[in-house]
Design an enzyme around this catalytic site. Structure first.
Site, PDB file in Angstrom:
ATOM      1  N   HIS A 160      13.356 138.435  38.272  1.00 58.96           N
ATOM      2  CA  HIS A 160      12.867 138.325  36.890  1.00 58.96           C
ATOM      3  C   HIS A 160      12.292 139.663  36.427  1.00 58.96           C
ATOM      4  O   HIS A 160      11.983 140.536  37.230  1.00 58.96           O
ATOM      5  CB  HIS A 160      11.776 137.255  36.779  1.00 58.96           C
ATOM      6  CG  HIS A 160      12.304 135.858  36.797  1.00 58.96           C
ATOM      7  ND1 HIS A 160      12.523 135.169  37.965  1.00 58.96           N
ATOM      8  CD2 HIS A 160      12.669 135.013  35.787  1.00 58.96           C
ATOM      9  CE1 HIS A 160      13.000 133.959  37.681  1.00 58.96           C
ATOM     10  NE2 HIS A 160      13.100 133.843  36.366  1.00 58.96           N
ATOM     11  N   LYS A 164       6.591 139.037  34.692  1.00 54.34           N
ATOM     12  CA  LYS A 164       6.403 137.681  35.247  1.00 54.34           C
ATOM     13  C   LYS A 164       5.235 137.668  36.232  1.00 54.34           C
ATOM     14  O   LYS A 164       5.121 138.547  37.078  1.00 54.34           O
ATOM     15  CB  LYS A 164       7.694 137.185  35.920  1.00 54.34           C
ATOM     16  CG  LYS A 164       7.589 135.719  36.360  1.00 54.34           C
ATOM     17  CD  LYS A 164       8.947 135.088  36.560  1.00 54.34           C
ATOM     18  CE  LYS A 164       8.842 133.654  37.055  1.00 54.34           C
ATOM     19  NZ  LYS A 164       8.157 132.766  36.099  1.00 54.34           N
TER      20      LYS A 164
HETATM   21  N1  LIG Z   1      10.878 126.233  32.259  1.00 53.16           N
HETATM   22  C1  LIG Z   1      11.623 127.182  31.683  1.00 53.16           C
HETATM   23  O1  LIG Z   1      12.802 126.978  31.345  1.00 53.16           O
HETATM   24  C2  LIG Z   1      10.993 128.513  31.416  1.00 53.16           C
HETATM   25  C3  LIG Z   1       9.698 128.716  31.770  1.00 53.16           C
HETATM   26  N2  LIG Z   1       9.067 129.881  31.455  1.00 53.16           N
HETATM   27  C4  LIG Z   1       7.641 129.923  31.762  1.00 53.16           C
HETATM   28  O2  LIG Z   1       6.921 129.880  30.536  1.00 53.16           O
HETATM   29  C5  LIG Z   1       5.679 130.565  30.677  1.00 53.16           C
HETATM   30  C6  LIG Z   1       5.518 131.588  29.577  1.00 53.16           C
HETATM   31  O3  LIG Z   1       6.472 132.601  29.717  1.00 53.16           O
HETATM   32  P1  LIG Z   1       6.562 133.810  28.655  1.00 53.16           P
HETATM   33  O4  LIG Z   1       6.839 133.272  27.296  1.00 53.16           O
HETATM   34  O5  LIG Z   1       7.485 134.796  29.257  1.00 53.16           O
HETATM   35  O6  LIG Z   1       5.059 134.368  28.725  1.00 53.16           O
HETATM   36  P2  LIG Z   1       4.229 135.140  27.609  1.00 53.16           P
HETATM   37  O7  LIG Z   1       3.042 135.724  28.315  1.00 53.16           O
HETATM   38  O8  LIG Z   1       5.123 136.030  26.829  1.00 53.16           O
HETATM   39  O9  LIG Z   1       3.731 133.981  26.606  1.00 53.16           O
HETATM   40  C7  LIG Z   1       2.688 133.074  26.859  1.00 53.16           C
HETATM   41  C8  LIG Z   1       1.941 132.881  25.562  1.00 53.16           C
HETATM   42  O10 LIG Z   1       0.977 131.834  25.727  1.00 53.16           O
HETATM   43  C9  LIG Z   1      -0.236 132.271  25.132  1.00 53.16           C
HETATM   44  N3  LIG Z   1      -1.381 131.523  25.631  1.00 53.16           N
HETATM   45  C10 LIG Z   1      -2.036 131.675  26.803  1.00 53.16           C
HETATM   46  N4  LIG Z   1      -3.079 130.812  26.862  1.00 53.16           N
HETATM   47  C11 LIG Z   1      -3.088 130.120  25.702  1.00 53.16           C
HETATM   48  C12 LIG Z   1      -3.918 129.104  25.156  1.00 53.16           C
HETATM   49  N5  LIG Z   1      -4.966 128.617  25.837  1.00 53.16           N
HETATM   50  N6  LIG Z   1      -3.653 128.638  23.920  1.00 53.16           N
HETATM   51  C13 LIG Z   1      -2.593 129.097  23.227  1.00 53.16           C
HETATM   52  N7  LIG Z   1      -1.763 130.079  23.679  1.00 53.16           N
HETATM   53  C14 LIG Z   1      -1.989 130.569  24.913  1.00 53.16           C
HETATM   54  C15 LIG Z   1      -0.279 133.752  25.456  1.00 53.16           C
HETATM   55  O11 LIG Z   1      -1.243 134.412  24.680  1.00 53.16           O
HETATM   56  P3  LIG Z   1      -2.008 135.717  25.286  1.00 53.16           P
HETATM   57  O12 LIG Z   1      -0.955 136.712  25.571  1.00 53.16           O
HETATM   58  O13 LIG Z   1      -2.936 136.098  24.178  1.00 53.16           O
HETATM   59  O14 LIG Z   1      -2.719 135.248  26.511  1.00 53.16           O
HETATM   60  C16 LIG Z   1       1.155 134.137  25.140  1.00 53.16           C
HETATM   61  O15 LIG Z   1       1.343 134.368  23.764  1.00 53.16           O
HETATM   62  C17 LIG Z   1       5.695 131.134  32.110  1.00 53.16           C
HETATM   63  O16 LIG Z   1       5.021 130.233  32.969  1.00 53.16           O
HETATM   64  C18 LIG Z   1       7.183 131.187  32.443  1.00 53.16           C
HETATM   65  O17 LIG Z   1       7.433 131.162  33.821  1.00 53.16           O
HETATM   66  C19 LIG Z   1       9.703 130.889  30.811  1.00 53.16           C
HETATM   67  C20 LIG Z   1      11.010 130.750  30.457  1.00 53.16           C
HETATM   68  C21 LIG Z   1      11.770 129.552  30.730  1.00 53.16           C
HETATM   69  O1  LIG Z   2       9.018 133.712  33.431  1.00 54.86           O
HETATM   70  C1  LIG Z   2      10.207 133.655  33.059  1.00 54.86           C
HETATM   71  O2  LIG Z   2      10.694 134.511  32.295  1.00 54.86           O
HETATM   72  C2  LIG Z   2      11.028 132.528  33.511  1.00 54.86           C
HETATM   73  N1  LIG Z   2      10.434 131.569  34.150  1.00 54.86           N
HETATM   74  C3  LIG Z   2      11.015 130.388  34.653  1.00 54.86           C
HETATM   75  C4  LIG Z   2      10.855 130.327  36.144  1.00 54.86           C
HETATM   76  O3  LIG Z   2       9.744 130.606  36.656  1.00 54.86           O
HETATM   77  O4  LIG Z   2      11.812 129.987  36.835  1.00 54.86           O
HETATM   78  C5  LIG Z   2      12.407 130.137  34.150  1.00 54.86           C
HETATM   79  C6  LIG Z   2      13.227 131.351  33.852  1.00 54.86           C
HETATM   80  O5  LIG Z   2      13.861 131.783  35.010  1.00 54.86           O
HETATM   81  C7  LIG Z   2      12.458 132.456  33.158  1.00 54.86           C
END
Ligand SMILES: NC(=O)C1=CN([C@@H]2O[C@H](COP(=O)(O)OP(=O)(O)OC[C@H]3O[C@@H](n4cnc5c(N)ncnc54)[C@H](OP(=O)(O)O)[C@@H]3O)[C@@H](O)[C@H]2O)C=CC1
Ligand SMILES: O=C(O)C1=N[C@H](C(=O)O)C[C@H](O)C1
Length: 272
Positions: A160, A164
């Site tokens: 990734h 991450k």
């Molecule tokens: N299951 C799936 O298919 C996938 C899962 N993921 C997972 O999703 C999660 C997020 O990934 P990603 O988008 O890359 O991460 P980012 O850090 O880009 O986004 C997370 C967002 O959540 C915000 N946030 C944190 N705490 C709070 C809160 N208490 N209230 C509101 N907003 C909050 C952050 O704000 P701030 O930066 O200000 O803290 C940030 O804007 C990870 O755990 C990732 O592994 C990602 C892609 C696919």
């Molecule tokens: O953090 C990410 O970006 C992603 N998180 C998920 C994971 O932990 O597997 C899904 C995806 O691969 C992207």
């Protein structure tokens, strides 16, 4: 099934997945961006969610009051952090709305809180919301069942982007769980998540994990099943986060008319 567009709240709206979700929902007729939430003190509070996502204004200002948004909505899409997700699961249960959880890296204590919330809420949770990865899980389970632990070694490899924060990825763990199901074993008792120094030979039946981080890689996963003189490799490459966002919206629409409970993407996709 309601004919009206489902009112969805995006929490973590300014994040990588949050912005992708805003763009994806905006393009889907059966769903609408009803509200967008960021944490208290975020510089994005008050700004238009569409502008942050690169769409131009959509008339939805980012708020730091999740419960106020949830009580008027039908579902919340949550790709944030484990601490935030646990808090949102309580609020979504209070508001009796669908909670789609993509957040990874949850501890066993977090999972227990989410299971408790699912007594009142319809929760869909998966380490990966894409069709391709969930199909890969089914294939990994089948392969692990066919290729026994005395002759075949299972390793899960993932890469990734540099931002991450959790490892192994939620997807790697999902694939490891699928392989463990195929072998009829508990992953926790057979997983090897770290190797360093003089490790000794590989224990038969172990499921190993290897983690790479770098650049802007969206998500690469392989399940390698290595035997004497041959290796079976099952792989998935994600090149665009919209695959996760589309899966999350599909999950919310699917859960709209379900009973409270904790569901997975396998349920949503009919692969269970
Ligand atoms: N299951 C799936 O298919 C996938 C899962 N993921 C997972 O999703 C999660 C997020 O990934 P990603 O988008 O890359 O991460 P980012 O850090 O880009 O986004 C997370 C967002 O959540 C915000 N946030 C944190 N705490 C709070 C809160 N208490 N209230 C509101 N907003 C909050 C952050 O704000 P701030 O930066 O200000 O803290 C940030 O804007 C990870 O755990 C990732 O592994 C990602 C892609 C696919
Ligand atoms: O953090 C990410 O970006 C992603 N998180 C998920 C994971 O932990 O597997 C899904 C995806 O691969 C992207």
């Amino acid at each position: 099934m309601s004919g009206k567009a489902m009112k969805l709240v995006v929490v973590g709206a300014a994040g990588r997945m949050g912005q992708t979700l805003i763009r994806t929902i905006h393009a889907i007729a059966g769903a609408e961006v009803f509200a967008a939430v960021e944490r208290e003190g975020s510089p994005f509070v008050g700004r238009d969610a569409g502008e942050i996502a690169g769409l131009g204004p959509i008339g939805v200002a980012v708020t730091d009051k999740p419960l106020e948004a949830f009580v008027e909505a039908e579902g919340v899409l949550d790709f944030t952090t484990p601490a935030a997700t646990v808090e949102f699961s309580g609020l979504a249960a209070q508001a009796r709305i669908v909670h789609v959880i993509g957040t990874t890296g949850c501890s066993e204590a977090d999972e227990e809180r989410i299971r408790a919330a699912a007594r009142h809420a319809r929760i869909v949770k998966s380490g990966n919301m894409s069709l391709g990865v969930n199909l890969l899980g089914v294939l990994a389970e089948t392969a692990a069942r066919a290729l026994g632990p005395q002759d075949w070694d299972i390793e899960v490899l993932e890469m990734h982007h540099r931002h991450k924060v959790d490892a192994p990825s939620g997807t790697a763990l999902l694939l490891g769980q699928a392989a463990a199901r195929g072998r009829g074993i508990a992953l926790a008792e057979h997983s090897v998540r770290v190797r360093d120094g003089h490790t000794g030979p590989r224990p038969a039946g172990a499921i190993g994990f290897a983690t790479l981080r770098g650049g802007s890689v969206v998500g690469e996963h392989s399940v390698l099943i290595a035997g004497e003189g041959e290796t079976v490799t099952l792989s998935h490459s994600a090149t665009d986060r919209s695959i996760f966002a589309r899966g999350a919206v599909q999950a919310a629409l699917w859960a709209r008319d379900r009973k409270p409970g904790l569901y997975s993407m396998l349920d949503v996709l009919g692969l269970n």
